[in-house]
Write a protein that holds these residues in place. Structure first.
Motif, mmCIF file in Angstrom:
data_model
loop_
_atom_site.group_PDB
_atom_site.id
_atom_site.type_symbol
_atom_site.label_atom_id
_atom_site.label_comp_id
_atom_site.label_asym_id
_atom_site.label_seq_id
_atom_site.Cartn_x
_atom_site.Cartn_y
_atom_site.Cartn_z
ATOM 1 N N MET A 142 0.839 -1.189 0.000
ATOM 2 C CA MET A 142 0.000 0.000 0.000
ATOM 3 C C MET A 142 0.881 1.247 0.000
ATOM 4 S SD MET A 142 -2.962 1.128 2.704
ATOM 5 C CE MET A 142 -3.847 2.691 2.500
ATOM 6 N N ASN A 143 0.626 2.164 -0.929
ATOM 7 C CA ASN A 143 1.420 3.379 -1.021
ATOM 8 C C ASN A 143 1.076 4.344 0.097
ATOM 9 O OD1 ASN A 143 2.681 2.509 -3.389
ATOM 10 N ND2 ASN A 143 1.082 3.386 -4.690
ATOM 11 N N SER A 144 2.095 4.982 0.643
ATOM 12 C CA SER A 144 1.878 5.972 1.684
ATOM 13 C C SER A 144 1.332 7.260 1.079
ATOM 14 C CB SER A 144 3.193 6.277 2.413
ATOM 15 O OG SER A 144 3.625 5.147 3.139
ATOM 16 N N LYS A 145 0.615 8.009 1.896
ATOM 17 C CA LYS A 145 0.118 9.319 1.495
ATOM 18 C C LYS A 145 0.907 10.381 2.250
ATOM 19 C CE LYS A 145 -4.582 7.838 0.346
ATOM 20 N NZ LYS A 145 -6.038 8.041 0.600
ATOM 21 N N TYR A 146 1.431 11.329 1.501
ATOM 22 C CA TYR A 146 2.285 12.360 2.075
ATOM 23 C C TYR A 146 1.639 13.734 1.921
ATOM 24 C CZ TYR A 146 5.834 8.691 1.466
ATOM 25 O OH TYR A 146 6.528 7.505 1.491
ATOM 26 N N ARG A 147 1.774 14.532 2.972
ATOM 27 C CA ARG A 147 1.293 15.913 2.946
ATOM 28 C C ARG A 147 2.367 16.795 3.584
ATOM 29 N NH1 ARG A 147 -4.015 18.659 3.431
ATOM 30 N NH2 ARG A 147 -3.822 20.504 4.776
ATOM 31 N N LEU A 148 2.963 17.659 2.766
ATOM 32 C CA LEU A 148 3.974 18.593 3.256
ATOM 33 C C LEU A 148 3.314 19.915 3.587
ATOM 34 C CD1 LEU A 148 6.888 19.537 3.770
ATOM 35 C CD2 LEU A 148 7.017 20.122 1.327
ATOM 36 N N ASN A 149 3.489 20.357 4.810
ATOM 37 C CA ASN A 149 2.932 21.630 5.255
ATOM 38 C C ASN A 149 4.047 22.651 5.390
ATOM 39 O OD1 ASN A 149 -0.020 20.795 6.120
ATOM 40 N ND2 ASN A 149 1.346 19.229 6.940
ATOM 41 N N TYR A 150 3.939 23.721 4.612
ATOM 42 C CA TYR A 150 4.934 24.792 4.662
ATOM 43 C C TYR A 150 4.300 26.064 4.111
ATOM 44 C CZ TYR A 150 9.526 27.017 4.593
ATOM 45 O OH TYR A 150 10.586 27.856 4.835
ATOM 46 N N PHE A 151 5.027 27.159 4.179
ATOM 47 C CA PHE A 151 4.542 28.412 3.620
ATOM 48 C C PHE A 151 4.671 28.398 2.095
ATOM 49 C CE2 PHE A 151 6.260 29.779 7.860
ATOM 50 C CZ PHE A 151 5.020 30.005 8.448
ATOM 51 N N ASN A 152 4.103 29.404 1.447
ATOM 52 C CA ASN A 152 4.249 29.547 0.000
ATOM 53 C C ASN A 152 5.611 30.169 -0.289
ATOM 54 O OD1 ASN A 152 3.661 29.577 -2.750
ATOM 55 N ND2 ASN A 152 2.763 31.622 -2.644
ATOM 56 N N ALA A 153 6.644 29.374 -0.098
ATOM 57 C CA ALA A 153 8.023 29.817 -0.246
ATOM 58 C C ALA A 153 8.893 28.602 -0.493
ATOM 59 C CB ALA A 153 8.476 30.547 1.020
ATOM 60 N N LYS A 154 10.117 28.862 -0.929
ATOM 61 C CA LYS A 154 11.077 27.769 -1.099
ATOM 62 C C LYS A 154 11.611 27.402 0.286
ATOM 63 C CE LYS A 154 12.360 29.595 -5.656
ATOM 64 N NZ LYS A 154 11.710 30.936 -5.499
ATOM 65 N N GLY A 155 12.502 28.225 0.831
ATOM 66 C CA GLY A 155 12.956 28.077 2.207
ATOM 67 C C GLY A 155 13.277 26.660 2.622
ATOM 68 N N SER A 156 12.844 26.310 3.819
ATOM 69 C CA SER A 156 13.147 25.002 4.414
ATOM 70 C C SER A 156 12.313 23.861 3.841
ATOM 71 C CB SER A 156 12.921 25.067 5.931
ATOM 72 O OG SER A 156 13.774 26.009 6.526
ATOM 73 N N GLY A 157 11.386 24.189 2.972
ATOM 74 C CA GLY A 157 10.562 23.141 2.378
ATOM 75 C C GLY A 157 11.037 22.694 1.016
ATOM 76 N N GLU A 158 11.968 23.442 0.411
ATOM 77 C CA GLU A 158 12.280 23.188 -0.989
ATOM 78 C C GLU A 158 13.051 21.896 -1.227
ATOM 79 O OE1 GLU A 158 11.871 24.329 -5.081
ATOM 80 O OE2 GLU A 158 10.792 24.674 -3.183
ATOM 81 N N VAL A 159 14.024 21.576 -0.398
ATOM 82 C CA VAL A 159 14.754 20.318 -0.594
ATOM 83 C C VAL A 159 13.808 19.127 -0.454
ATOM 84 C CG1 VAL A 159 16.536 18.804 0.365
ATOM 85 C CG2 VAL A 159 17.007 21.226 0.053
ATOM 86 N N ILE A 160 12.856 19.231 0.455
ATOM 87 C CA ILE A 160 11.857 18.163 0.608
ATOM 88 C C ILE A 160 11.091 17.982 -0.695
ATOM 89 C CG2 ILE A 160 9.807 17.422 1.891
ATOM 90 C CD1 ILE A 160 10.852 19.204 4.219
ATOM 91 N N ARG A 161 10.708 19.093 -1.305
ATOM 92 C CA ARG A 161 9.987 19.021 -2.584
ATOM 93 C C ARG A 161 10.868 18.421 -3.671
ATOM 94 N NH1 ARG A 161 8.576 24.899 -1.139
ATOM 95 N NH2 ARG A 161 6.568 24.735 -0.043
ATOM 96 N N TRP A 162 12.173 18.731 -3.646
ATOM 97 C CA TRP A 162 13.092 18.155 -4.633
ATOM 98 C C TRP A 162 13.193 16.642 -4.466
ATOM 99 C CZ3 TRP A 162 18.030 21.277 -6.143
ATOM 100 C CH2 TRP A 162 17.672 22.576 -6.551
ATOM 101 N N ILE A 163 13.199 16.186 -3.229
ATOM 102 C CA ILE A 163 13.281 14.739 -2.990
ATOM 103 C C ILE A 163 12.060 14.038 -3.578
ATOM 104 C CG2 ILE A 163 13.253 12.956 -1.196
ATOM 105 C CD1 ILE A 163 14.920 14.875 0.540
#
Length: 219
Positions: A1-22
């Protein structure tokens, strides 16, 4: 069963961007939940493990701290190194960049300049302080860039910092370099391996597509 992921961050690159790249490189779907800092973030702050963003929701569980999230996802998606030793080297490089960033000013300082102007100190003061900040930032970065260039020189493949395939530390370094280039577009001119590495990572399948479609944000 595939996991469901939800990333919570601001509308910015910042500390969330590397996560999005992964996620982008791994080709894994996730919900990129971008919260308005005024109208939405206060209502969900109680759900953040450490009271700040980003935090990741995975199948009903919640994980905070950007580097912990990156390590978790990198291990899941094969971006953490090919052996225990490589994994340690990847972690060490990522931690080094985190330490460097903690010691140096970043674009968040722009908010201080704006606040000063609003207090009546004027745009002239703004400009002089910003120029000083930029010069200090770039001067302190020279030793870091030399060290990173040497690390690539010592890797016979020279495409990646550790081993023969990408790791999340390559993404961390590339995002760090992106930040430096916002200050000075010529900052990598003396570091050909670093410049080539950055372009190589940004052109990786998945990441290049993300860079083309991601929201255009200042930070």
């Amino acid at each position: 069963m595939n996991s469901k992921y939800r990333l919570n961050y601001f509308n910015a690159k910042g500390s969330g961007e590397v996560i999005r790249w992964i996620f982008a490189y791994a080709g894994v779907e996730y919900e990129d939940n971008r919260l308005d800092p005024v109208t939405e973030w206060p209502a969900v702050k109680h759900r953040a493990p450490y009271g700040k963003l980003p935090f990741l929701e995975v199948d009903g569980k919640v994980l905070g701290e950007s580097y912990a999230i990156q390590r978790f996802l990198a291990k899941r998606f094969g971006l953490a190194g090919s052996s225990a030793w490589e994994e340690a080297e990847v972690d060490a490089l990522a931690d080094y960049i985190a330490e460097v960033k903690r010691k140096q000013p970043n674009w968040v300082a722009a908010a201080v300049f704006v606040q000063e102007d609003e207090l009546g100190k004027g745009p002239a003061n703004h400009a002089s302080r910003e120029d000083s900040l930029r010069e200090d930032y770039l001067r302190e970065s020279v030793s870091v860039l030399k060290r990173l260039e040497n690390m690539l020189q010592n890797n016979s493949k020279k495409f990646y910092f550790v081993g023969e395939k990408p790791s999340w530390a390559d993404f961390v370094v590339t995002r760090f370099l992106d930040g430096l280039l916002q200050f000075d577009q010529a900052v990598l001119n003396r570091y050909p391996l670093l410049s080539a590495h950055r372009q190589h990572i940004r052109n990786l399948h998945g990441i290049n597509h993300w860079l083309q479609k991601r929201p255009d944000t200042v930070y």
